[in-house]
Motif scaffolding. Structure first.
Motif, PDB file in Angstrom:
ATOM      1  N   THR A  72       7.246   5.095   3.068  1.00  0.00           N
ATOM      2  CA  THR A  72       7.988   5.631   4.205  1.00  0.00           C
ATOM      3  C   THR A  72       7.256   6.840   4.779  1.00  0.00           C
ATOM      4  O   THR A  72       6.651   7.606   4.032  1.00  0.00           O
ATOM      5  N   MET A  73       7.335   7.001   6.100  1.00  0.00           N
ATOM      6  CA  MET A  73       6.662   8.126   6.746  1.00  0.00           C
ATOM      7  C   MET A  73       7.297   8.384   8.111  1.00  0.00           C
ATOM      8  O   MET A  73       8.121   7.584   8.590  1.00  0.00           O
ATOM      9  N   THR A  74       6.900   9.489   8.720  1.00  0.00           N
ATOM     10  CA  THR A  74       7.368   9.789  10.064  1.00  0.00           C
ATOM     11  C   THR A  74       6.853   8.737  11.040  1.00  0.00           C
ATOM     12  O   THR A  74       5.809   8.116  10.819  1.00  0.00           O
ATOM     13  N   HIS A  75       7.605   8.571  12.112  1.00  0.00           N
ATOM     14  CA  HIS A  75       7.319   7.469  13.039  1.00  0.00           C
ATOM     15  C   HIS A  75       5.893   7.525  13.581  1.00  0.00           C
ATOM     16  O   HIS A  75       5.235   6.496  13.724  1.00  0.00           O
ATOM     17  N   ALA A  76       5.399   8.710  13.848  1.00  0.00           N
ATOM     18  CA  ALA A  76       4.065   8.834  14.444  1.00  0.00           C
ATOM     19  C   ALA A  76       2.953   8.390  13.494  1.00  0.00           C
ATOM     20  O   ALA A  76       1.828   8.132  13.929  1.00  0.00           O
ATOM     21  N   ASP A  77       3.270   8.303  12.221  1.00  0.00           N
ATOM     22  CA  ASP A  77       2.238   7.955  11.235  1.00  0.00           C
ATOM     23  C   ASP A  77       2.397   6.533  10.695  1.00  0.00           C
ATOM     24  O   ASP A  77       1.827   6.191   9.655  1.00  0.00           O
ATOM     25  N   LYS A  78       3.170   5.675  11.370  1.00  0.00           N
ATOM     26  CA  LYS A  78       3.440   4.328  10.873  1.00  0.00           C
ATOM     27  C   LYS A  78       2.170   3.519  10.663  1.00  0.00           C
ATOM     28  O   LYS A  78       2.142   2.585   9.877  1.00  0.00           O
ATOM     29  N   GLY A  79       1.087   3.853  11.360  1.00  0.00           N
ATOM     30  CA  GLY A  79      -0.156   3.099  11.216  1.00  0.00           C
ATOM     31  C   GLY A  79      -0.714   3.139   9.810  1.00  0.00           C
ATOM     32  O   GLY A  79      -1.464   2.252   9.395  1.00  0.00           O
ATOM     33  N   PHE A  80      -0.370   4.170   9.030  1.00  0.00           N
ATOM     34  CA  PHE A  80      -0.869   4.259   7.663  1.00  0.00           C
ATOM     35  C   PHE A  80      -0.352   3.114   6.800  1.00  0.00           C
ATOM     36  O   PHE A  80      -1.005   2.703   5.843  1.00  0.00           O
ATOM     37  N   LEU A  81       0.842   2.589   7.112  1.00  0.00           N
ATOM     38  CA  LEU A  81       1.417   1.508   6.307  1.00  0.00           C
ATOM     39  C   LEU A  81       0.544   0.275   6.324  1.00  0.00           C
ATOM     40  O   LEU A  81       0.487  -0.482   5.357  1.00  0.00           O
ATOM     41  N   ALA A  82      -0.127   0.043   7.453  1.00  0.00           N
ATOM     42  CA  ALA A  82      -0.954  -1.164   7.577  1.00  0.00           C
ATOM     43  C   ALA A  82      -2.093  -1.167   6.573  1.00  0.00           C
ATOM     44  O   ALA A  82      -2.639  -2.217   6.241  1.00  0.00           O
ATOM     45  N   ASN A  83      -2.461   0.013   6.046  1.00  0.00           N
ATOM     46  CA  ASN A  83      -3.565   0.092   5.090  1.00  0.00           C
ATOM     47  C   ASN A  83      -3.127  -0.196   3.659  1.00  0.00           C
ATOM     48  O   ASN A  83      -3.962  -0.272   2.764  1.00  0.00           O
ATOM     49  N   GLY A  84      -1.811  -0.332   3.425  1.00  0.00           N
ATOM     50  CA  GLY A  84      -1.323  -0.621   2.085  1.00  0.00           C
ATOM     51  C   GLY A  84      -1.797   0.403   1.067  1.00  0.00           C
ATOM     52  O   GLY A  84      -2.334   0.071   0.018  1.00  0.00           O
ATOM     53  N   ILE A  85      -1.597   1.686   1.364  1.00  0.00           N
ATOM     54  CA  ILE A  85      -2.139   2.766   0.536  1.00  0.00           C
ATOM     55  C   ILE A  85      -1.458   2.784  -0.828  1.00  0.00           C
ATOM     56  O   ILE A  85      -0.228   2.833  -0.922  1.00  0.00           O
ATOM     57  N   GLN A  86      -2.278   2.765  -1.894  1.00  0.00           N
ATOM     58  CA  GLN A  86      -1.796   2.865  -3.264  1.00  0.00           C
ATOM     59  C   GLN A  86      -2.750   3.752  -4.049  1.00  0.00           C
ATOM     60  O   GLN A  86      -3.929   3.844  -3.724  1.00  0.00           O
ATOM     61  N   MET A  87      -2.221   4.390  -5.098  1.00  0.00           N
ATOM     62  CA  MET A  87      -3.086   5.224  -5.939  1.00  0.00           C
ATOM     63  C   MET A  87      -2.498   5.311  -7.344  1.00  0.00           C
ATOM     64  O   MET A  87      -1.299   5.106  -7.555  1.00  0.00           O
ATOM     65  N   ARG A  88      -3.371   5.599  -8.314  1.00  0.00           N
ATOM     66  CA  ARG A  88      -2.952   5.750  -9.701  1.00  0.00           C
ATOM     67  C   ARG A  88      -2.440   7.174  -9.939  1.00  0.00           C
ATOM     68  O   ARG A  88      -2.666   8.073  -9.142  1.00  0.00           O
ATOM     69  N   LEU A  89      -1.776   7.355 -11.082  1.00  0.00           N
ATOM     70  CA  LEU A  89      -1.391   8.692 -11.491  1.00  0.00           C
ATOM     71  C   LEU A  89      -2.649   9.537 -11.682  1.00  0.00           C
ATOM     72  O   LEU A  89      -3.622   9.093 -12.288  1.00  0.00           O
ATOM     73  N   GLY A  90      -2.622  10.769 -11.161  1.00  0.00           N
ATOM     74  CA  GLY A  90      -3.765  11.653 -11.286  1.00  0.00           C
ATOM     75  C   GLY A  90      -4.822  11.453 -10.229  1.00  0.00           C
ATOM     76  O   GLY A  90      -5.778  12.232 -10.147  1.00  0.00           O
ATOM     77  N   GLU A  91      -4.665  10.421  -9.390  1.00  0.00           N
ATOM     78  CA  GLU A  91      -5.671  10.107  -8.379  1.00  0.00           C
ATOM     79  C   GLU A  91      -5.333  10.831  -7.082  1.00  0.00           C
ATOM     80  O   GLU A  91      -4.304  10.568  -6.456  1.00  0.00           O
ATOM     81  N   GLY A  92      -6.211  11.729  -6.648  1.00  0.00           N
ATOM     82  CA  GLY A  92      -5.969  12.494  -5.437  1.00  0.00           C
ATOM     83  C   GLY A  92      -4.932  13.587  -5.666  1.00  0.00           C
ATOM     84  O   GLY A  92      -4.364  13.734  -6.754  1.00  0.00           O
ATOM     85  N   ILE A  93      -4.666  14.353  -4.630  1.00  0.00           N
ATOM     86  CA  ILE A  93      -3.702  15.448  -4.724  1.00  0.00           C
ATOM     87  C   ILE A  93      -2.297  14.904  -4.977  1.00  0.00           C
ATOM     88  O   ILE A  93      -1.544  15.443  -5.793  1.00  0.00           O
ATOM     89  N   THR A  94      -1.953  13.811  -4.292  1.00  0.00           N
ATOM     90  CA  THR A  94      -0.633  13.200  -4.495  1.00  0.00           C
ATOM     91  C   THR A  94      -0.489  12.685  -5.917  1.00  0.00           C
ATOM     92  O   THR A  94       0.541  12.899  -6.569  1.00  0.00           O
ATOM     93  N   GLY A  95      -1.505  11.985  -6.412  1.00  0.00           N
ATOM     94  CA  GLY A  95      -1.456  11.469  -7.774  1.00  0.00           C
ATOM     95  C   GLY A  95      -1.401  12.580  -8.807  1.00  0.00           C
ATOM     96  O   GLY A  95      -0.746  12.447  -9.849  1.00  0.00           O
ATOM     97  N   TRP A  96      -2.105  13.692  -8.549  1.00  0.00           N
ATOM     98  CA  TRP A  96      -2.070  14.835  -9.470  1.00  0.00           C
ATOM     99  C   TRP A  96      -0.662  15.409  -9.535  1.00  0.00           C
ATOM    100  O   TRP A  96      -0.156  15.747 -10.613  1.00  0.00           O
ATOM    101  N   SER A  97      -0.019  15.529  -8.388  1.00  0.00           N
ATOM    102  CA  SER A  97       1.341  16.072  -8.333  1.00  0.00           C
ATOM    103  C   SER A  97       2.299  15.190  -9.122  1.00  0.00           C
ATOM    104  O   SER A  97       3.185  15.683  -9.830  1.00  0.00           O
ATOM    105  N   ALA A  98       2.123  13.855  -9.028  1.00  0.00           N
ATOM    106  CA  ALA A  98       2.980  12.932  -9.772  1.00  0.00           C
ATOM    107  C   ALA A  98       2.713  13.009 -11.265  1.00  0.00           C
ATOM    108  O   ALA A  98       3.636  12.995 -12.083  1.00  0.00           O
ATOM    109  N   LEU A  99       1.449  13.064 -11.647  1.00  0.00           N
ATOM    110  CA  LEU A  99       1.080  13.075 -13.067  1.00  0.00           C
ATOM    111  C   LEU A  99       1.603  14.320 -13.771  1.00  0.00           C
ATOM    112  O   LEU A  99       2.145  14.245 -14.881  1.00  0.00           O
TER     113      LEU A  99
END
Length: 579
Positions: A72-99
Motif C-alpha cells: 500500500t502507498m500514497t496515490h501518487a506513488d502507485k507506480g511502485f506496485l507494478a515492480n512487485g517490490i520485495q525484500m528480506r529481513l535486514g535488506e535495505g533500510i526498511t528491512g533493517w527496521s523490520a529485523l
C-alpha cells in the motif's frame, strides 16, 4: 506581525492537532472491523495528509515467503506496485527496521547510508529523507511503515512519534482484523455444506459452480478447478472452473467437458509461476481433485482449509440426488466445534437423546459393489450392533452411535464393533480403519467424545496397513495420540538420514553384512559403544570395526550427530526394505 517564536508555537500546535486527528481517526477506523488492506490504506492516506502529502508506503511481512512486500502507498506513488517490490529481513533500510524492530530516521542523503540497498527497476533518487517504523507487537512482525520526502531535513521528533504510534496502532488493528477474519473463515469452512443454496444438492453443475465460486473467496485464490470423477457413471461430469481474471468481485465461473481445456487453464497459471495446492475430493477413496492457484503463496492454514473443503465437496457431489441434506448434517456433525450445532445435526440424523459411544468407520477396501456394501452395512449394524444403534453413512465414511453399556461402555463397544467388522470382512471382504471415542456419559460432552473418536480414527489410519483392518479406541492411544504429529515433525530429518544411510543398505545386500542393523542399535543406545555392543552380543572392538566400515562408506560423519531418534527411525525404515 507575529514573532518567529510565536509562529513556531502556532505551527507546533497545528501539527499536534493534526497528529491527534490522525490517531483519533485511525482508532475510529479500527473499530469498524475493516479488512487489513483497508486499515492500512486508511493509515497511509491519513498520515500523508497530516505530514504534508509526503510519500507513504507500507510493507507487509509474509512469513511463508519470508519477505517484506510493498502492498500500500500514497496515490501518487502507485507506480511502485507494478515492480512487485520485495525484500528480506535486514535488506535495505526498511528491512533493517523490520529485523531490529527499531525506527530509522535519515534526513539527507540516505542513499549513502551503509544499510541502503538499491532495488532493480526502482528509482529512489528523487527522495532525500526517509523515516521507517516497524509494525509489530510482542507476538509477531506485521510489516514496516515508511515515509519518504523529496526535501532534506523534513523529519523530526513529531513525524517520528506519528510513525511509531501509527505502527503500534496498525499492529493492533491488523492482529484483530486477522483474528476476526480467521474465525470467520473457520466458521464458513465448517458450515460450507449447510450454507450452500438448495439447488446445489440436486444438480451437479450447480453444485460444482457454486463450490468453486465460494472456495475462490474462502482461500482468496485466483483460480479454482473441480475435476470430479464418479464411481459408477460412465458419463464424464463437467469440470468446473472459477477465475478472477482481474475482477475480484465478479469471478468468471464456467463448465467444460474438455480435459484439455481444463489442463490449458492450469498450464496458464503454472507458466506464470502461480502457487498451486490440490486436494482429493471426498473422504477416503478419491473422487477427483480440487485445485487452486494464487499469485501469492498459500499458507499451511489455507492448505488445511482446502483439505476440509475438498472433503465436503466430495461428500456433497457423491450424495447429489440421494440425501444431500443428510450428508450436510453428517459433515456438520464431524466438522463442527460447537455442542449446540452437533446436537442439531444429531437430532436430524435420528438421535433420540440417549447416551452413546461414537464410532467412526473409514472404509479402505470394499470387496464388493457399492450397492452390496451399503446393504450389508445396514443389515449387519442391526443384527450385530443392535436395532438401537444409529447409523449415518456417506460414501466410505460410516458413523455409528452405539447405545451405552453402563457396566463397561468402551470395552463392550470395541468387542461388538470387532465382531461386526469381522463379519463384514468375511462376507464381502470389507476392510476399514475404525476409531472409538469414550461414551458421552463418561466424557460428559458430545463434542469431546467425537474429538476422541476422530483422534482414534486418525491413529488407526496412521498405523494400519493397506488391507488389514485396524481398530483403535481412545483410551488405548490417549497418552500417545500426538505421536503422528511428532513423526511428521521428524519426517524431514528421517528422510535425510534414509538418503545418508542408503549406501549401507546396498552394501549389506551385496555382502551379507549387518551395518544397517548395527547403526540402528547404536542409535537406539544414544551412540554408546558399550551398550550397543552388549545389545548386539558382539565384542566392543567388533562394533568399532563395523563403525569404521560405516564411516568409510558414508559421506557424513554420524558420530558427531545428536539426532539419534532420526537416525534410529531411518535405519529401521531401511531394514524394512530388506524384508
Amino acid at each position: 506581525m507575529e514573532s518567529p517564536e510565536l509562529t513556531q508555537q502556532h505551527a507546533e500546535v497545528a501539527f499536534a492537532q493534526r497528529r491527534a486527528d490522525v490517531l483519533s481517526e485511525l482508532m475510529r477506523v479500527f473499530t469498524l472491523g475493516k479488512e487489513p488492506a483497508e486499515l492500512v490504506e486508511a493509515a497511509v492516506n491519513l498520515v500523508a495528509r497530516a505530514t504534508g502529502e509526503m510519500s507513504v508506503f507500507v510493507y507487509f511481512w509474509d512469513p511463508e515467503s519470508e519477505r517484506l512486500a510493498l502492498r500500500t502507498m500514497t496515490h501518487a506513488d502507485k507506480g511502485f506496485l507494478a515492480n512487485g517490490i520485495q525484500m528480506r529481513l535486514g535488506e535495505g533500510i526498511t528491512g533493517w527496521s523490520a529485523l531490529h524492530r527499531k525506527p530509522v530516521m535519515i534526513n539527507q542523503n540516505f542513499h549513502e547510508d551503509p544499510r541502503f540497498f538499491g532495488i532493480d527497476g526502482v528509482d529512489e533518487s528523487e527522495f532525500s529523507a526517509v523515516l521507517t517504523a516497524p509494525i509489530y507487537d510482542d507476538e509477531a512482525l506485521y510489516g514496516v511503515f515508511a515515509m519518504y520526502s523529496t526535501e532534506p531535513n523534513t523529519f523530526g521528533n513529531d513525524e517520528l512519534a506519528i510513525a511509531e504510534e501509527v505502527g503500534l496502532l496498525l499492529a493492533s488493528g491488523l492482529k484483530r482484523a486477522r483474528t476476526v477474519r480467521e474465525l470467520e473463515l473457520q466458521s464458513a469452512t465448517a458450515r460450507f455444506l449447510i450454507d450452500l443454496p438448495p439447488l446445489s444438492g440436486v444438480s451437479f453443475p450447480a453444485a460444482a459452480q457454486e463450490c468453486t465460486r465460494r472456495i475462490l473467496s474462502l482461500l482468496d485464490a485466483d483460480a479454482c478447478i473441480i475435476d470430479y470423477v464418479g464411481w459408477l457413471s460412465m458419463a464424464t461430469e463437467p469440470i468446473a472452473v472459477a477465475e478472477r481474471l482481474g475482477d475480484p468481485e465478479h469471478p468468471k465461473v464456467w463448465l467444460s467437458h474438455s480435459k484439455h481445456q481444463a489442463r490449458d487453464v492450469e498450464k496458464r497459471y503454472e507458466s506464470k509461476g502461480f502457487d498451486q495446492i490440490s486436494a482429493s475430493l471426498g473422504y477416503g477413496i478419491s473422487h477427483g481433485v480440487l485445485t487452486c492457484f494464487r499469485s501469492r503463496k498459500f499458507t499451511k492454514e489455507e492448505t488445511d482449509r482446502l483439505n476440509m473443503l475438498a472433503t465436503q465437496v466430495g461428500v456433497l457431489i457423491e450424495n447429489i440426488g440421494v440425501a444431500p441434506n443428510r450428508a450436510a448434517q453428517m459433515m456438520s456433525l464431524l466438522a463442527s466445534d460447537r455442542e449446540d450445532q452437533m446436537l442439531e445435526s444429531l437430532r436430524y440424523l435420528g438421535w433420540k437423546g440417549n447416551g452413546f459411544v461414537p464410532v467412526l468407520v473409514q472404509v479402505k477396501r470394499l470387496g464388493s459393489d457399492v450397492e452390496t456394501f451399503g446393504r450389508f452395512v445396514q443389515e449387519t449394524v442391526l443384527s450385530e450392533l443392535g436395532p438401537e444403534t444409529l447409523l449415518a453413512q456417506s460414501g466410505t465414511l460410516v458413523v455409528l452411535l452405539l447405545q451405552v453399556d453402563q457396566s463397561a461402555p468402551e470395552s463392550s463397544a470395541r468387542n461388538r464393533v470387532n465382531q461386526w467388522l469381522a463379519r463384514l470382512e468375511q462376507t464381502i471382504g470389507m476392510s476399514a480403519d475404525i476409531g472409538i471415542g469414550q461414551s458421552t456419559i463418561r466424557s460428559n460432552s458430545i463434542r469431546n467424545s467425537f474429538i476422541q473418536a476422530r483422534a482414534a480414527l486418525a491413529w488407526a489410519s496412521f498405523s494400519s496397513t493397506r488391507k488389514a483392518p485396524q481398530l483403535m479406541d481412545f483410551d488405548s492411544i490417549r497418552a500417545v495420540r500426538d505421536l503422528p504429529r511428532l513423526v511428521y515433525e521428524l519426517s524431514s530429518g528421517v528422510q535425510r538420514y534414509c538418503e545418508v544411510l542408503s549406501p549401507l543398505l546396498q552394501y549389506d545386500q551385496q555382502h551379507g553384512t549387518q551395518l544397517v542393523e548395527t547403526i540402528e542399535t547404536f542409535a537406539l543406545h544414544g551412540g554408546s559403544v558399550v551398550n550397543a555392543a552388549e545389545a548386539l552380543f558382539i565384542h566392543r572392538n567388533t562394533l568399532r570395526q563395523r563403525l569404521a566400515r560405516v564411516s568409510g562408506l558414508l559421506e557424513e560423519d554420524l558420530w558427531q550427530e545428536s539426532h539419534w531418534p532420526e537416525v534410529l527411525l531411518a535405519a529401521r525404515l531401511l531394514r524394512q526394505e530388506v524384508f
